[in-house]
Scaffold this motif. Sequence first.
Motif, PDB file in Angstrom:
ATOM      1  N   ASN A   1       0.621  -1.575   0.304  1.00  0.00           N
ATOM      2  CA  ASN A   1      -0.101  -0.151  -0.031  1.00  0.00           C
ATOM      3  C   ASN A   1       0.993   0.974   0.049  1.00  0.00           C
ATOM      4  OD1 ASN A   1      -2.594   1.467   0.485  1.00  0.00           O
ATOM      5  ND2 ASN A   1      -1.446   1.609   2.383  1.00  0.00           N
ATOM      6  N   ASN A   2       2.193   1.045   0.985  1.00  0.00           N
ATOM      7  CA  ASN A   2       3.363   2.782   1.169  1.00  0.00           C
ATOM      8  C   ASN A   2       2.421   3.516   1.584  1.00  0.00           C
ATOM      9  OD1 ASN A   2       5.131   3.762   0.971  1.00  0.00           O
ATOM     10  ND2 ASN A   2       5.595   3.816  -1.349  1.00  0.00           N
ATOM     11  N   GLY A   3       1.374   3.771   1.887  1.00  0.00           N
ATOM     12  CA  GLY A   3       0.712   5.229   2.769  1.00  0.00           C
ATOM     13  C   GLY A   3      -0.502   5.722   1.511  1.00  0.00           C
ATOM     14  N   ARG A   4      -0.697   4.807   0.736  1.00  0.00           N
ATOM     15  CA  ARG A   4      -1.564   5.855  -0.408  1.00  0.00           C
ATOM     16  C   ARG A   4      -2.856   5.474  -0.168  1.00  0.00           C
ATOM     17  NH1 ARG A   4       0.280   2.095  -6.017  1.00  0.00           N
ATOM     18  NH2 ARG A   4       0.027   0.237  -4.395  1.00  0.00           N
ATOM     19  N   LEU A   5      -3.451   4.051   0.622  1.00  0.00           N
ATOM     20  CA  LEU A   5      -5.110   4.369   1.201  1.00  0.00           C
ATOM     21  C   LEU A   5      -4.682   3.969   2.479  1.00  0.00           C
ATOM     22  CD1 LEU A   5      -6.453   1.497  -1.544  1.00  0.00           C
ATOM     23  CD2 LEU A   5      -6.195   4.503  -1.751  1.00  0.00           C
ATOM     24  N   PRO A   6      -5.703   4.173   3.530  1.00  0.00           N
ATOM     25  CA  PRO A   6      -6.024   3.955   4.480  1.00  0.00           C
ATOM     26  C   PRO A   6      -6.073   2.320   5.118  1.00  0.00           C
ATOM     27  CG  PRO A   6      -7.823   6.162   4.156  1.00  0.00           C
ATOM     28  CD  PRO A   6      -7.155   5.094   3.073  1.00  0.00           C
ATOM     29  N   LEU A   7      -6.001   1.985   6.285  1.00  0.00           N
ATOM     30  CA  LEU A   7      -6.043   0.835   6.650  1.00  0.00           C
ATOM     31  C   LEU A   7      -6.617   0.471   7.788  1.00  0.00           C
ATOM     32  CD1 LEU A   7      -2.618  -0.532   5.344  1.00  0.00           C
ATOM     33  CD2 LEU A   7      -3.870  -0.256   4.154  1.00  0.00           C
ATOM     34  N   VAL A   8      -7.467  -0.155   7.821  1.00  0.00           N
ATOM     35  CA  VAL A   8      -8.081  -0.557   9.223  1.00  0.00           C
ATOM     36  C   VAL A   8      -7.292  -1.900   9.250  1.00  0.00           C
ATOM     37  CG1 VAL A   8     -10.378  -1.061  10.396  1.00  0.00           C
ATOM     38  CG2 VAL A   8      -9.627   1.151   8.408  1.00  0.00           C
ATOM     39  N   LEU A   9      -7.345  -2.110  10.475  1.00  0.00           N
ATOM     40  CA  LEU A   9      -6.588  -3.653  11.014  1.00  0.00           C
ATOM     41  C   LEU A   9      -8.098  -4.251  11.388  1.00  0.00           C
ATOM     42  CD1 LEU A   9      -4.664  -6.071  11.457  1.00  0.00           C
ATOM     43  CD2 LEU A   9      -4.339  -4.907  13.311  1.00  0.00           C
ATOM     44  N   GLY A  10      -9.038  -5.142  11.934  1.00  0.00           N
ATOM     45  CA  GLY A  10      -9.824  -5.888  12.318  1.00  0.00           C
ATOM     46  C   GLY A  10      -8.972  -6.732  13.575  1.00  0.00           C
ATOM     47  N   ILE A  11     -10.088  -5.809  15.210  1.00  0.00           N
ATOM     48  CA  ILE A  11      -9.621  -6.445  15.956  1.00  0.00           C
ATOM     49  C   ILE A  11     -10.429  -6.923  16.717  1.00  0.00           C
ATOM     50  CG2 ILE A  11      -7.528  -6.208  18.561  1.00  0.00           C
ATOM     51  CD1 ILE A  11      -5.802  -5.065  17.242  1.00  0.00           C
ATOM     52  N   GLY A  12     -10.959  -7.876  17.175  1.00  0.00           N
ATOM     53  CA  GLY A  12     -12.368  -7.984  17.994  1.00  0.00           C
ATOM     54  C   GLY A  12     -12.363  -9.623  18.151  1.00  0.00           C
ATOM     55  N   GLY A  13     -12.998  -9.628  19.315  1.00  0.00           N
ATOM     56  CA  GLY A  13     -13.328 -11.216  19.832  1.00  0.00           C
ATOM     57  C   GLY A  13     -14.932 -10.814  20.763  1.00  0.00           C
ATOM     58  N   ASN A  14     -14.618 -12.332  21.209  1.00  0.00           N
ATOM     59  CA  ASN A  14     -15.633 -12.945  22.855  1.00  0.00           C
ATOM     60  C   ASN A  14     -15.287 -12.483  24.236  1.00  0.00           C
ATOM     61  OD1 ASN A  14     -14.596 -14.973  22.024  1.00  0.00           O
ATOM     62  ND2 ASN A  14     -16.727 -15.938  23.008  1.00  0.00           N
ATOM     63  N   ASN A  15     -13.713 -12.659  24.028  1.00  0.00           N
ATOM     64  CA  ASN A  15     -12.637 -12.684  25.055  1.00  0.00           C
ATOM     65  C   ASN A  15     -12.366 -10.987  25.707  1.00  0.00           C
ATOM     66  OD1 ASN A  15     -10.894 -12.361  27.199  1.00  0.00           O
ATOM     67  ND2 ASN A  15     -10.108 -14.319  26.729  1.00  0.00           N
ATOM     68  N   THR A  16     -12.679 -10.220  25.896  1.00  0.00           N
ATOM     69  CA  THR A  16     -12.820  -9.155  26.037  1.00  0.00           C
ATOM     70  C   THR A  16     -10.773  -8.914  26.575  1.00  0.00           C
ATOM     71  OG1 THR A  16     -15.017  -8.214  26.954  1.00  0.00           O
ATOM     72  CG2 THR A  16     -13.753  -6.891  27.148  1.00  0.00           C
ATOM     73  N   ALA A  17     -10.589  -9.159  27.732  1.00  0.00           N
ATOM     74  CA  ALA A  17      -9.890  -8.905  27.798  1.00  0.00           C
ATOM     75  C   ALA A  17      -8.897  -9.755  26.936  1.00  0.00           C
ATOM     76  CB  ALA A  17      -9.244  -9.642  28.887  1.00  0.00           C
ATOM     77  N   ALA A  18      -8.850 -10.564  26.442  1.00  0.00           N
ATOM     78  CA  ALA A  18      -7.575 -10.404  25.083  1.00  0.00           C
ATOM     79  C   ALA A  18      -7.756 -10.028  24.030  1.00  0.00           C
ATOM     80  CB  ALA A  18      -8.393 -11.897  23.822  1.00  0.00           C
ATOM     81  N   VAL A  19      -8.867  -8.635  23.581  1.00  0.00           N
ATOM     82  CA  VAL A  19      -8.800  -8.064  22.410  1.00  0.00           C
ATOM     83  C   VAL A  19      -8.316  -6.767  22.878  1.00  0.00           C
ATOM     84  CG1 VAL A  19     -10.149  -6.288  21.410  1.00  0.00           C
ATOM     85  CG2 VAL A  19     -10.829  -9.104  21.892  1.00  0.00           C
ATOM     86  N   ILE A  20      -8.377  -6.714  24.234  1.00  0.00           N
ATOM     87  CA  ILE A  20      -7.310  -5.433  24.665  1.00  0.00           C
ATOM     88  C   ILE A  20      -6.049  -5.706  25.093  1.00  0.00           C
ATOM     89  CG2 ILE A  20      -6.690  -4.404  26.930  1.00  0.00           C
ATOM     90  CD1 ILE A  20      -9.972  -4.383  27.737  1.00  0.00           C
ATOM     91  N   GLU A  21      -5.831  -7.418  25.228  1.00  0.00           N
ATOM     92  CA  GLU A  21      -4.242  -7.191  25.113  1.00  0.00           C
ATOM     93  C   GLU A  21      -3.141  -7.161  23.925  1.00  0.00           C
ATOM     94  OE1 GLU A  21      -0.582  -8.534  26.383  1.00  0.00           O
ATOM     95  OE2 GLU A  21      -2.070  -8.012  27.778  1.00  0.00           O
ATOM     96  N   GLU A  22      -4.317  -7.874  22.843  1.00  0.00           N
ATOM     97  CA  GLU A  22      -3.946  -7.502  21.579  1.00  0.00           C
ATOM     98  C   GLU A  22      -3.804  -6.763  20.537  1.00  0.00           C
ATOM     99  OE1 GLU A  22      -4.829  -8.627  16.823  1.00  0.00           O
ATOM    100  OE2 GLU A  22      -6.531  -9.619  17.971  1.00  0.00           O
ATOM    101  N   ILE A  23      -4.651  -4.967  21.184  1.00  0.00           N
ATOM    102  CA  ILE A  23      -4.687  -3.546  21.312  1.00  0.00           C
ATOM    103  C   ILE A  23      -2.954  -3.231  21.818  1.00  0.00           C
ATOM    104  CG2 ILE A  23      -5.899  -1.554  21.584  1.00  0.00           C
ATOM    105  CD1 ILE A  23      -8.109  -3.152  21.390  1.00  0.00           C
ATOM    106  N   LYS A  24      -2.860  -3.863  22.676  1.00  0.00           N
ATOM    107  CA  LYS A  24      -1.884  -3.007  23.704  1.00  0.00           C
ATOM    108  C   LYS A  24      -0.702  -3.060  23.242  1.00  0.00           C
ATOM    109  CE  LYS A  24      -3.540  -1.965  28.430  1.00  0.00           C
ATOM    110  NZ  LYS A  24      -3.891  -2.941  29.206  1.00  0.00           N
ATOM    111  N   THR A  25      -0.590  -4.312  22.487  1.00  0.00           N
ATOM    112  CA  THR A  25       0.885  -5.482  21.788  1.00  0.00           C
ATOM    113  C   THR A  25       0.585  -5.066  20.131  1.00  0.00           C
ATOM    114  OG1 THR A  25      -0.414  -6.956  21.755  1.00  0.00           O
ATOM    115  CG2 THR A  25       1.336  -7.003  23.727  1.00  0.00           C
ATOM    116  N   THR A  26      -0.350  -4.854  19.765  1.00  0.00           N
ATOM    117  CA  THR A  26      -0.132  -4.438  18.112  1.00  0.00           C
ATOM    118  C   THR A  26       0.915  -3.000  17.973  1.00  0.00           C
ATOM    119  OG1 THR A  26      -2.170  -5.905  17.907  1.00  0.00           O
ATOM    120  CG2 THR A  26      -1.189  -5.124  16.269  1.00  0.00           C
ATOM    121  N   ASP A  27       1.059  -2.867  16.825  1.00  0.00           N
ATOM    122  CA  ASP A  27       1.808  -1.426  16.197  1.00  0.00           C
ATOM    123  C   ASP A  27       0.536  -1.012  15.280  1.00  0.00           C
ATOM    124  OD1 ASP A  27       3.157  -0.076  15.290  1.00  0.00           O
ATOM    125  OD2 ASP A  27       4.458  -0.206  14.027  1.00  0.00           O
TER     126      ASP A  27
END
Length: 295
Positions: free
Chosen positions: A70-96
């Motif tokens: 993509n090299n900055g050409r378009l906005p990107l959105v990353l899917g981070i979700g699930g039914n384990n709230t703590a795991a979703v929060i952990e993924e958000i915190k540990t993802t760049d």
Amino acid sequence: MNNPFLGTGIAIVTPFKADLTVDFQALENIVEYNINNGIDYIVISGTTGESVTVTKQEKKEITNVIIKVNNGRLPLVLGIGGNNTAAVIEEIKTTDLSGFAGILSVSPYYSKPTQEGLYQHFKAIAEVCPIPIILYNVPGRTSKNMLPETTLRLARDFKNVVAVKEAGNNIAQYLELLRDKPEDFSVISGDDDLALGVVLAGGAGVISVIGQGLPKAFSTMINLGLEGKAKEAYALHFKMMDIINLIFEENNPAGIKAVLNHLGLCDKTVRLPLVTATDQLQTKIDNFMANFSKS
């Protein structure tokens, strides 16, 4: 501030080789094809990307390849979700998340929380997420509908909850959201068949499945809708109605992979428990695509 989630986003597939490994060359080709044909932004690791059968390591590799191409050409959105709230929060915190315009976070599935449970889940996410959040309501997959009052409560309470991808295939619910939403909150269609009507009623656009197979035609239709040109937009919509139905006839993303297979962009392989499009469906899709390209 410009809305990065205006127009046509695509829920990009994860292409696989026959041996079920990720086909990174095909992924690069699909990204390039969509950028060159008018898509506005790309959503990585959604349902259509077979996120539930992609490993954490593969998700990182897929993300890195898309960022690089993509090299900055378009906005990107990353899917981070699930039914384990703590795991979703952990993924958000540990993802760049520095390379992303936002995250798409699906409403918790399987657990069937109450509306208050849905609110508290997304509240916990909103409190830790450093970038904008698109809520994703897809009751056909989660078995729980997030009601407009819950969605709009989150929109009003958290500045970083900026949009909802609504995929309940319920036009009345779309209209309720559009009527009652805060001015700076976006309603994005998650239903390809209803997307144009939603846009004409005031929606911001679509996160589409078929869009990546017919990027030029589909994004043109959405842009015409955003300009209020209903007649011209519906002329395109009517041409695409059959293929929108076909790609969901068996399972998603088997259908859209059959379209991409027709275009020579990737193999139609999916991972179990999904199965590839039947020969009958591939033939119907091939026939549609051949005729569409002539029209």
